[in-house]
Design an enzyme around this catalytic site. Structure first.
Site, mmCIF file in Angstrom:
data_model
loop_
_atom_site.group_PDB
_atom_site.id
_atom_site.type_symbol
_atom_site.label_atom_id
_atom_site.label_comp_id
_atom_site.label_asym_id
_atom_site.label_seq_id
_atom_site.Cartn_x
_atom_site.Cartn_y
_atom_site.Cartn_z
ATOM 1 N NE ARG A 194 -10.169 10.867 10.428
ATOM 2 C CZ ARG A 194 -9.361 10.155 9.641
ATOM 3 N NH1 ARG A 194 -9.758 9.020 9.090
ATOM 4 N NH2 ARG A 194 -8.140 10.587 9.399
ATOM 5 C CE LYS A 218 -9.140 3.154 3.920
ATOM 6 N NZ LYS A 218 -9.505 4.549 3.703
ATOM 7 C CG ASP A 276 -12.023 4.070 6.788
ATOM 8 O OD1 ASP A 276 -11.456 4.889 7.537
ATOM 9 O OD2 ASP A 276 -11.860 4.051 5.563
ATOM 10 C CG HIS A 291 -1.712 1.277 1.330
ATOM 11 N ND1 HIS A 291 -2.841 1.489 0.577
ATOM 12 C CD2 HIS A 291 -1.531 2.417 2.058
ATOM 13 C CE1 HIS A 291 -3.334 2.689 0.847
ATOM 14 N NE2 HIS A 291 -2.550 3.274 1.739
ATOM 15 C CB SER A 328 -8.491 5.558 8.169
ATOM 16 O OG SER A 328 -8.978 5.690 6.868
HETATM 17 N N1 URA Z 1 -6.182 7.876 3.682
HETATM 18 C C1 URA Z 1 -7.092 7.106 4.295
HETATM 19 O O1 URA Z 1 -7.522 6.083 3.761
HETATM 20 N N2 URA Z 1 -7.532 7.460 5.513
HETATM 21 C C2 URA Z 1 -7.096 8.562 6.146
HETATM 22 O O2 URA Z 1 -7.535 8.817 7.243
HETATM 23 C C3 URA Z 1 -6.148 9.369 5.489
HETATM 24 C C4 URA Z 1 -5.704 8.998 4.250
#
Ligand code: URA
Ligand code: CA
Length: 434
Positions: free
Chosen positions: A168, A187, A161, A82, A183
């Protein structure tokens, strides 16, 4: 349990238990906890931070809020990569066939997303016929046969999320290490791989502009990954200028092909070998990082990496002849050169600004609905540290319109040229194991 008491507890800097965090995330996901209470909670985290145990619990709760991909039918140790996102970052396209060529199974789920250019899926779709909507049985079969397949995102991963990230965004709580780290990691963990290699970018083109912040984020993600039972390593890499030369979809596919042959831009190749050796090592296909790197260099040189790329394209319905004939990729109608106005050395290329120049041409999406022009983009002919003579081309613009005045202006703003020679920054700043 009452949400108001848990908000107070966090506000006062106390540690929440796993049960309390589960209660919050479950309640928020199913709508029992209202947005205003979750906003206050996010702000309390912003100021009071979270312990590693809390971060792990938050991440796991978000993973459990939705579907989780089961990759157990795929043989071997599945390693995912990632990137926190940069400009002209073609690494996934290169790494998938590259590490597959040394036997590491790559079961990649990829998104389209917003950005200066498209995501990996968009880039792959610049290959005629390439199909990313494959069902899970077919996906498993392809990875078992060829060691690599890429599929578009499907299913309902981490709804908690999605909801919290949106909240947020409008409550000034995006920029919080525990919230960003949980976050991203939720994923990755929901996507089902056994081990994770993170590429955390730092510099003007990155989410984390400063090295200290990037290190803190990297450490937070590595601790969460390991705490959730996934072997995780982070590489901190430089994004003070775009990676490689190409910024654009088809242009990056061509750059990926060159790199798989060992003829790519030096920085892009180096980053791919660095990330790739961590992946090969975590997958247990090499006893050391050095051995892993040697294996990757060998498959680049021998042509095996490019053969695996061709097999992968063909298996997903694509026309693999583009690999040997890049004229078959989408091509823009016009090219223009942006010429240096003075002699000197390139001292800076503001990465995110040049990314915007590419997206003005149509290489990226500005809204989820907008269409990408796969052919357009930029090729950098000069990078930081390079000597340049007045009149030499800094950048080649690939465009489908003749009017590129705004793009040219933007490119001049992103390039700085000085009379003295320039020290370049290291590409790899650090590797974080725990
Ligand atoms: N990318 C994400 O997936 N989440 C965040 O909180 C910030 C960047
Ligand atoms: Ca690139």
């Amino acid at each position: 349990m009452r949400m108001v008491d848990l908000i107070s507890k966090k506000r006062d800097g106390q540690e929440l238990s796993k049960q309390e965090i589960d209660f919050i995330i479950e309640g928020y996901t199913n709508g029992e906890i209202p947005e205003y209470q979750m906003s206050a909670f996010a702000m309390a985290i912003y100021f009071q931070d979270m312990t590693t145990d809390e971060r792990v619990a938050l991440t796991k709760a978000m993973v459990e809020s939705g579907d989780q991909i089961d990759l157990s039918a795929i043989e071997g140790i599945k390693v995912d990569k990632h990137s926190t996102g940069g400009v002209g970052d073609t690494t996934t396209l290169i790494l998938a066939p590259l590490v597959a060529a040394v036997g590491v199974p790559v079961a990649k789920m990829s998104g389209r997303g917003l950005g200066h250019t498209g995501g990996t899926i968009d880039k792959l779709e610049s290959i005629e016929g390439f199909e990313v909507e494959i069902d899970s049985n077919q996906f498993t079969k392809l990875v078992n046969e060829n060691k690599v397949a890429v599929v578009g995102q499907s299913g309902n991963l981490t709804p908690a999320d999605k909801k919290l990230y949106g909240l947020r965004d409008v409550t000034a709580t995006v920029n919080s290490i525990p919230l960003i780290a949980s976050s991203i990691m939720s994923k990755k963990i929901a996507s089902g791989s056994d081990a994770i290699v993170l590429d955390v970018k730092t510099g003007s083109g990155a989410f984390m502009k400063e090295l200290d912040g990037a290190k803190e984020l990297a450490q937070a993600m590595v601790q969460i990954g390991n705490g959730a039972g996934r072997n995780t390593i982070a590489v901190i890499s430089d994004m003070n200028q775009p990676l490689g030369f190409a910024i654009g979809n088809a242009l990056e596919v061509k750059e990926a092909i060159d790199t798989l042959r060992g003829n790519g831009p030096e920085d892009l190749q180096e980053l791919c070998l660095t990330l790739g050796s961590q992946m090969v090592y975590l997958a247990g296909e090499a006893k050391s990082i050095e051995e892993a790197r040697q294996k990757l260099e060998d498959v680049m040189q021998s042509g095996k990496a490019i053969e695996v790329f061709k097999t992968f394209i063909t298996a997903q319905g694509g026309d693999a002849s583009v690999v040997d004939d890049s004229a078959k990729l989408p091509t823009a109608s016009y090219t223009f050169e942006v010429e240096a106005k003075q002699d000197g050395y390139v001292s800076e290329i503001i990465a995110d600004e040049i990314g915007i120049a590419a997206s003005i041409l149509g290489a990226g999406r500005t809204t989820k609905e907008s269409e990408i022009d796969l052919a357009v983009g930029l090729v950098l002919n000069k990078k930081v540290g390079d000597q340049v003579k007045k009149g030499e081309s800094l950048v080649t613009i690939h465009s489908n319109t003749e009017d590129v005045a705004e793009v040219v202006e933007k490119i001049y703003q992103t390039y700085s040229i000085t009379t003295e020679t320039v020290e370049t920054r290291p590409l790899i700043h650090d590797i974080i194991h725990q």
